[in-house]
Design a protein around this motif. Structure first.
Motif, PDB file in Angstrom:
ATOM      1  N   ASN A 366      39.313   4.320 -21.916  1.00 47.92           N
ATOM      2  CA  ASN A 366      38.420   4.522 -23.073  1.00 47.92           C
ATOM      3  C   ASN A 366      37.158   3.677 -22.940  1.00 47.92           C
ATOM      4  OD1 ASN A 366      39.873   6.247 -25.289  1.00 47.92           O
ATOM      5  ND2 ASN A 366      41.445   4.936 -24.394  1.00 47.92           N
ATOM      6  N   ALA A 367      37.319   2.433 -22.450  1.00 49.45           N
ATOM      7  CA  ALA A 367      36.155   1.555 -22.259  1.00 49.45           C
ATOM      8  C   ALA A 367      35.257   2.120 -21.157  1.00 49.45           C
ATOM      9  CB  ALA A 367      36.608   0.147 -21.907  1.00 49.45           C
ATOM     10  N   ILE A 368      35.874   2.651 -20.103  1.00 48.03           N
ATOM     11  CA  ILE A 368      35.076   3.189 -18.991  1.00 48.03           C
ATOM     12  C   ILE A 368      34.313   4.438 -19.435  1.00 48.03           C
ATOM     13  CG2 ILE A 368      35.273   4.295 -16.706  1.00 48.03           C
ATOM     14  CD1 ILE A 368      35.495   1.196 -16.766  1.00 48.03           C
ATOM     15  N   LYS A 369      34.971   5.255 -20.222  1.00 46.62           N
ATOM     16  CA  LYS A 369      34.280   6.459 -20.705  1.00 46.62           C
ATOM     17  C   LYS A 369      33.091   6.051 -21.581  1.00 46.62           C
ATOM     18  CE  LYS A 369      34.817  10.991 -22.631  1.00 46.62           C
ATOM     19  NZ  LYS A 369      35.532  11.913 -23.459  1.00 46.62           N
ATOM     20  N   SER A 370      33.311   5.023 -22.398  1.00 46.67           N
ATOM     21  CA  SER A 370      32.238   4.558 -23.273  1.00 46.67           C
ATOM     22  C   SER A 370      31.078   3.993 -22.443  1.00 46.67           C
ATOM     23  CB  SER A 370      32.797   3.503 -24.219  1.00 46.67           C
ATOM     24  OG  SER A 370      31.772   2.782 -24.813  1.00 46.67           O
ATOM     25  N   ARG A 371      31.404   3.228 -21.406  1.00 47.46           N
ATOM     26  CA  ARG A 371      30.345   2.669 -20.547  1.00 47.46           C
ATOM     27  C   ARG A 371      29.582   3.798 -19.844  1.00 47.46           C
ATOM     28  NH1 ARG A 371      26.454  -0.874 -20.181  1.00 47.46           N
ATOM     29  NH2 ARG A 371      25.901  -1.376 -18.043  1.00 47.46           N
ATOM     30  N   ALA A 372      30.310   4.788 -19.347  1.00 47.84           N
ATOM     31  CA  ALA A 372      29.640   5.925 -18.692  1.00 47.84           C
ATOM     32  C   ALA A 372      28.671   6.561 -19.695  1.00 47.84           C
ATOM     33  CB  ALA A 372      30.674   6.939 -18.206  1.00 47.84           C
ATOM     34  N   GLY A 373      29.112   6.704 -20.913  1.00 48.24           N
ATOM     35  CA  GLY A 373      28.248   7.274 -21.963  1.00 48.24           C
ATOM     36  C   GLY A 373      26.994   6.454 -22.145  1.00 48.24           C
ATOM     37  N   GLN A 374      27.146   5.109 -22.108  1.00 51.01           N
ATOM     38  CA  GLN A 374      25.965   4.234 -22.259  1.00 51.01           C
ATOM     39  C   GLN A 374      24.994   4.430 -21.106  1.00 51.01           C
ATOM     40  OE1 GLN A 374      27.306   0.170 -22.717  1.00 51.01           O
ATOM     41  NE2 GLN A 374      27.081   0.330 -24.936  1.00 51.01           N
ATOM     42  N   LYS A 385      39.930   8.610 -16.497  1.00 54.26           N
ATOM     43  CA  LYS A 385      41.200   7.990 -16.081  1.00 54.26           C
ATOM     44  C   LYS A 385      41.217   7.745 -14.574  1.00 54.26           C
ATOM     45  CE  LYS A 385      43.698   9.702 -20.049  1.00 54.26           C
ATOM     46  NZ  LYS A 385      44.515  10.730 -20.658  1.00 54.26           N
ATOM     47  N   LEU A 386      40.723   8.746 -13.836  1.00 51.04           N
ATOM     48  CA  LEU A 386      40.650   8.622 -12.374  1.00 51.04           C
ATOM     49  C   LEU A 386      39.708   7.473 -11.983  1.00 51.04           C
ATOM     50  CD1 LEU A 386      41.905  10.333 -10.134  1.00 51.04           C
ATOM     51  CD2 LEU A 386      39.785  11.692 -10.059  1.00 51.04           C
ATOM     52  N   LEU A 387      38.567   7.463 -12.626  1.00 48.90           N
ATOM     53  CA  LEU A 387      37.549   6.430 -12.370  1.00 48.90           C
ATOM     54  C   LEU A 387      38.109   5.042 -12.690  1.00 48.90           C
ATOM     55  CD1 LEU A 387      34.643   5.497 -11.856  1.00 48.90           C
ATOM     56  CD2 LEU A 387      33.995   6.439 -14.066  1.00 48.90           C
ATOM     57  N   THR A 388      38.861   4.945 -13.748  1.00 43.80           N
ATOM     58  CA  THR A 388      39.445   3.649 -14.145  1.00 43.80           C
ATOM     59  C   THR A 388      40.392   3.143 -13.057  1.00 43.80           C
ATOM     60  OG1 THR A 388      39.257   4.300 -16.438  1.00 43.80           O
ATOM     61  CG2 THR A 388      40.716   2.456 -15.981  1.00 43.80           C
ATOM     62  N   GLN A 389      41.143   4.065 -12.440  1.00 45.37           N
ATOM     63  CA  GLN A 389      42.056   3.643 -11.355  1.00 45.37           C
ATOM     64  C   GLN A 389      41.265   3.049 -10.204  1.00 45.37           C
ATOM     65  OE1 GLN A 389      45.164   3.274 -12.069  1.00 45.37           O
ATOM     66  NE2 GLN A 389      44.617   4.276 -14.005  1.00 45.37           N
ATOM     67  N   LYS A 390      40.128   3.645  -9.902  1.00 44.94           N
ATOM     68  CA  LYS A 390      39.275   3.124  -8.805  1.00 44.94           C
ATOM     69  C   LYS A 390      38.777   1.722  -9.155  1.00 44.94           C
ATOM     70  CE  LYS A 390      37.204   7.438  -7.029  1.00 44.94           C
ATOM     71  NZ  LYS A 390      37.423   7.351  -5.580  1.00 44.94           N
ATOM     72  N   ILE A 391      38.329   1.569 -10.399  1.00 44.68           N
ATOM     73  CA  ILE A 391      37.800   0.256 -10.826  1.00 44.68           C
ATOM     74  C   ILE A 391      38.913  -0.787 -10.805  1.00 44.68           C
ATOM     75  CG2 ILE A 391      36.822  -0.991 -12.819  1.00 44.68           C
ATOM     76  CD1 ILE A 391      35.267   1.715 -13.377  1.00 44.68           C
ATOM     77  N   LYS A 392      40.086  -0.414 -11.242  1.00 44.35           N
ATOM     78  CA  LYS A 392      41.219  -1.357 -11.231  1.00 44.35           C
ATOM     79  C   LYS A 392      41.539  -1.775  -9.793  1.00 44.35           C
ATOM     80  CE  LYS A 392      43.759  -0.055 -15.452  1.00 44.35           C
ATOM     81  NZ  LYS A 392      44.139  -1.291 -16.129  1.00 44.35           N
ATOM     82  N   ALA A 393      41.484  -0.815  -8.866  1.00 44.57           N
ATOM     83  CA  ALA A 393      41.804  -1.128  -7.465  1.00 44.57           C
ATOM     84  C   ALA A 393      40.819  -2.164  -6.932  1.00 44.57           C
ATOM     85  CB  ALA A 393      41.762   0.153  -6.623  1.00 44.57           C
ATOM     86  N   MET A 394      39.541  -2.001  -7.261  1.00 50.98           N
ATOM     87  CA  MET A 394      38.535  -2.977  -6.811  1.00 50.98           C
ATOM     88  C   MET A 394      38.745  -4.316  -7.523  1.00 50.98           C
ATOM     89  SD  MET A 394      36.393  -1.660  -4.654  1.00 50.98           S
ATOM     90  CE  MET A 394      34.872  -2.573  -4.770  1.00 50.98           C
ATOM     91  N   ALA A 395      39.027  -4.247  -8.819  1.00 48.48           N
ATOM     92  CA  ALA A 395      39.156  -5.482  -9.622  1.00 48.48           C
ATOM     93  C   ALA A 395      40.413  -6.257  -9.256  1.00 48.48           C
ATOM     94  CB  ALA A 395      39.155  -5.142 -11.101  1.00 48.48           C
ATOM     95  N   ASP A 396      41.358  -5.593  -8.584  1.00 53.47           N
ATOM     96  CA  ASP A 396      42.553  -6.291  -8.104  1.00 53.47           C
ATOM     97  C   ASP A 396      42.212  -7.226  -6.953  1.00 53.47           C
ATOM     98  OD1 ASP A 396      44.852  -6.039  -9.491  1.00 53.47           O
ATOM     99  OD2 ASP A 396      45.567  -4.226  -8.472  1.00 53.47           O
ATOM    100  N   VAL A 397      41.108  -6.928  -6.285  1.00 53.43           N
ATOM    101  CA  VAL A 397      40.743  -7.681  -5.077  1.00 53.43           C
ATOM    102  C   VAL A 397      39.825  -8.855  -5.405  1.00 53.43           C
ATOM    103  CG1 VAL A 397      39.664  -7.495  -2.785  1.00 53.43           C
ATOM    104  CG2 VAL A 397      40.968  -5.561  -3.721  1.00 53.43           C
TER     105      VAL A 397
END
Ligand SMILES: CC(=O)SCCNC(=O)CCNC(=O)[C@H](O)C(C)(C)COP(=O)(O)OP(=O)(O)OC[C@H]1O[C@@H](n2cnc3c(N)ncnc32)[C@H](O)[C@@H]1OP(=O)(O)O
Ligand SMILES: O=C(O)CCC(=O)C(=O)O
Ligand SMILES: [Zn+2]
Length: 424
Positions: A366-374, A385-397
């Protein structure tokens, strides 16, 4: 508002905490005070602002005349009812500054704070103050190791000093330093004697920060039945009870609370102005908003922080860096839908903004969708949801900066651009 390590969506402060939304008054929350308790003054207290007295006792504080005038003027404009200044017997410059501030004609009443002696009282009255705050330690430990006076001697001098100050047409408050380590019977009879002598206020002071809210409530409630004058309270923050104790005192019938900006004072200080108002606005929003220019709080805190060379703590109520930040996905989703879900204070009341952190492994779609909207990018829920998984994968590192996350969002949208997606 946002740093590289705190990627965030700033969202407008739109909630109507305690206010009127869509033309309908919001029902009161069950834990809000309804002011049915006649004794409670949580909806009609006054502030004695002591940044220029207790605050000068903070380790880093040095105020020149110009700075004192700036702080006093800002506090008066903010709406505090009283400004307390350092004793004029402290030094020749302290006396000159006190006289100068009295001549400014500020809306707030000017007080100075002196020992319980006729000599100090005479110097204080001669400065032109509106009121004199007289203090003396009443606990056995202070009587033995500070001024060596018996309770009988204290009472005799206190009555003389109070009567004399009143005879000069000046407001007078008498306070017992270290009240919570003083003998209750001694204390109450002393307060009763100065009340009878014509004192405008008696003061209860937790000088060492030992009191709990329950002890405060008990003492102030008892005192309320013993004196007819106003009751001022002063709480040190050694055990982080200073705001809770001030609140308990008001509930028990105290009328005045001492504060300082950012809580500065001896050791780790006293009840902070911002912290007290954060507490009080929750149950008495109309009163607090009508008396104080809340949007000026940050400016005053920044001014004082600069003067005494400290940073405003990240967790400072209202103005701290993270005071209105939301990070975990569960929180962010609800905040986007309705800010009151996770905020009891409304940042717009204070002229500050809330923000949503959107670049961590705790971020939700929901936060990612809102940011994309901004960013002007329209994506479906499934894409978010797909995009969030990508961001989580990067943020894990590693920690992601705002720009990192925005780049991931933008590249994803380029890859998944539907026919009608606006060009970026
Ligand atoms: C808990 C609080 O924050 S109370 C407010 C604290 N504020 C201040 O102390 C203001 C700044 N202080 C000063 O500039 C100085 O301490 C002064 C000018 C007040 C006094 O300075 P000095 O005469 O050099 O005395 P000193 O500071 O060493 O000791 C304090 C004196 O006041 C006496 N005293 C302390 N508290 C009180 C009191 N509430 N009422 C009367 N006398 C007191 C002490 O017995 C001691 O007297 P002594 O000279 O006989 O020893
Ligand atoms: O005058 C008062 O009530 C308080 C004095 C003081 O600063 C204290 O006791 O901590
Ligand atoms: Zn103090």
């Amino acid at each position: 508002m946002c740093s590289d390590h705190a990627p965030a969506v700033e969202i407008p402060a739109v909630n109507g905490t305690n206010g009127v939304t869509n033309g309908r008054r919001q029902p009161k929350l069950p834990y809000q005070q309804h002011h049915s308790d006649e004794r409670s003054n949580t909806g009609r207290f006054q502030i004695i602002e002591s940044t220029l007295r207790e605050g000068e006792q903070f380790a880093n504080a040095f105020y020149d005349t110009e700075t004192k005038i700036k702080i006093a003027t800002a506090l008066s404009d903010f709406g505090v009812e009283y400004i307390e200044l350092t004793s004029p017997v402290a030094s020749p410059q302290s006396r000159a500054d006190c006289e100068a501030i009295c001549k400014l004609g500020l809306k707030a009443k000017i007080l100075t704070h002196v020992r319980c002696t006729m000599e100090d009282a005479k110097v204080a009255v001669a400065t032109g103050v509106d009121g004199v705050d007289v203090v003396i330690g009443t606990s056995q430990i202070l009587r033995d190791h500070s001024h060596h006076k018996s309770m009988a001697e204290i009472t005799e001098t206190a009555i003389e000093v109070v009567k004399w100050i009143k005879s000069q047409g000046v407001e007078v408050r008498f306070s017992s330093e270290d009240s919570f380590r003083s003998n209750i019977v001694d204390l109450l009879s002393l307060y009763q004697a100065v009340d009878k002598a014509g004192c405008d206020r008696v003061g209860v002071a937790d000088t060492v920060g030992v009191a709990t809210p329950r002890q405060v409530y008990k003492l102030v409630r008892t005192l309320r039945d013993v004196v007819s004058c106003d009751i001022e309270t002063h709480f040190h923050n050694d055990t982080m009870c200073a705001v809770a104790n001030a609140h308990a005192a008001l509930e028990a019938g105290a009328t005045h609370v001492d504060t300082s900006v950012l809580g500065i004072g001896e050791r780790n200080g006293i009840t902070p102005l911002g912290g007290l108002l954060a507490r009080m606005i929750v149950e008495s929003p109309d009163y607090v908003k009508s008396r104080y220019k809340l949007a000026k709080l940050k400016e005053i805190e920044d001014l004082v922080a600069d003067v005494v060379q400290v940073n405003v703590p990240f967790n400072n109520p209202i103005t701290g860096y993270s005071a209105f930040s939301h990070k975990a996905g569960i929180h962010s989703k609800a905040i986007l839908a309705k800010p009151e879900t996770y905020e009891i204070l409304n940042p717009s009341d204070w002229g500050v903004k809330r923000w949503i952190h959107f670049s961590s492994r705790l971020t939700g779609w929901n936060a990612i969708k809102s940011r994309a909207g901004q960013l002007g990018l329209i994506i479906t829920d499934e894409q978010a949801k797909l995009l969030t998984q990508k961001i989580k994968a990067m943020a894990d590192v590693r920690p992601l900066a705002i720009d990192d996350t925005d780049s991931i969002i933008r590249s994803f949208c380029l890859e998944h651009q539907p026919e009608d997606q606006p060009d970026q």
